[in-house]
Scaffold this motif. Structure first.
Motif, PDB file in Angstrom:
ATOM      1  N   MET A  80       0.826  -1.221   0.000  1.00 49.69           N
ATOM      2  CA  MET A  80       0.000   0.000   0.000  1.00 49.69           C
ATOM      3  C   MET A  80       0.856   1.265   0.000  1.00 49.69           C
ATOM      4  SD  MET A  80      -3.206  -0.628  -0.047  1.00 49.69           S
ATOM      5  CE  MET A  80      -3.339  -2.248  -0.744  1.00 49.69           C
ATOM      6  N   LEU A  97      -7.266   0.356  -9.374  1.00 44.05           N
ATOM      7  CA  LEU A  97      -6.411  -0.789  -9.111  1.00 44.05           C
ATOM      8  C   LEU A  97      -6.656  -1.842 -10.187  1.00 44.05           C
ATOM      9  CD1 LEU A  97      -7.279  -1.145  -5.314  1.00 44.05           C
ATOM     10  CD2 LEU A  97      -5.419   0.201  -6.323  1.00 44.05           C
ATOM     11  N   SER A 119      -7.329  -1.084   0.560  1.00 47.64           N
ATOM     12  CA  SER A 119      -7.000   0.083  -0.266  1.00 47.64           C
ATOM     13  C   SER A 119      -7.991   1.210  -0.057  1.00 47.64           C
ATOM     14  CB  SER A 119      -6.993  -0.297  -1.747  1.00 47.64           C
ATOM     15  OG  SER A 119      -6.062  -1.296  -2.009  1.00 47.64           O
ATOM     16  N   SER A 123      -7.088   4.873   1.371  1.00 52.25           N
ATOM     17  CA  SER A 123      -7.325   6.025   0.502  1.00 52.25           C
ATOM     18  C   SER A 123      -8.099   7.137   1.194  1.00 52.25           C
ATOM     19  CB  SER A 123      -8.066   5.589  -0.768  1.00 52.25           C
ATOM     20  OG  SER A 123      -9.420   5.273  -0.480  1.00 52.25           O
TER      21      SER A 123
END
Length: 150
Positions: A80, A97, A119, A123
């Motif tokens: 990440m 992604l 993710s 984010s």
């Protein structure tokens, strides 16, 4: 000379090659798939799993595509910190992604689902939107967004 003067300089830069108006605009998962399949080396797609990220500006124009990791036959390790450090460096507002399944299967694994959720959580802190997670194969693609998994 003391240790205080032994500090490395760090440069952060991004050099776009095209004007924003010349870059492709993402309006659907199919747009993303068509760009991904064009840049993916089809021969390798069938042998090793790879993870890529499409970087977007706030108007959904493509800033670039980044190779994040290459793995084995059915797994690719994804960091990440690497994804988001690159997104920040490019001043990306949004990202897509993407990874391939050499088996040709378009069914997301539990690891794929966990990675997507991880993710999305990461984010939020950085205010970078995850627009989609796309699984690519020679058979077609699977969109987490289109299938309601995001």
């Amino acid at each position: 000379m003391n240790n205080l003067s032994k500090v490395s300089e760090i440069e952060v830069f991004f050099r776009p090659k095209y004007k924003a108006s010349e870059r492709p605009k993402m309006t659907s998962s199919k747009d993303a798939y068509l760009i991904l399949i064009d840049v993916w080396k089809e021969g390798l797609m069938q042998f090793t799993e790879e993870f890529k990220v499409i970087l977007l500006n706030s108007a959904n124009r493509v800033l670039g595509i980044v190779d994040i990791a290459k793995g084995g036959k059915d797994y690719v390790p994804v960091d990440m910190k690497l994804i988001f450090s690159i997104a920040l460096k490019a001043s990306a507002s949004k990202i897509i992604l993407a990874h391939n399944h050499p088996s040709g299967s378009l069914v997301p694994s539990s690891a794929d689902k966990q990675l997507t959720q991880k993710s999305i959580e990461a984010s939020k802190v950085l205010d970078i939107e995850i627009c989609d997670h796309i699984i690519v194969s020679n058979e077609g693609y699977f969109s987490f967004r289109d299938d309601g998994l995001m």
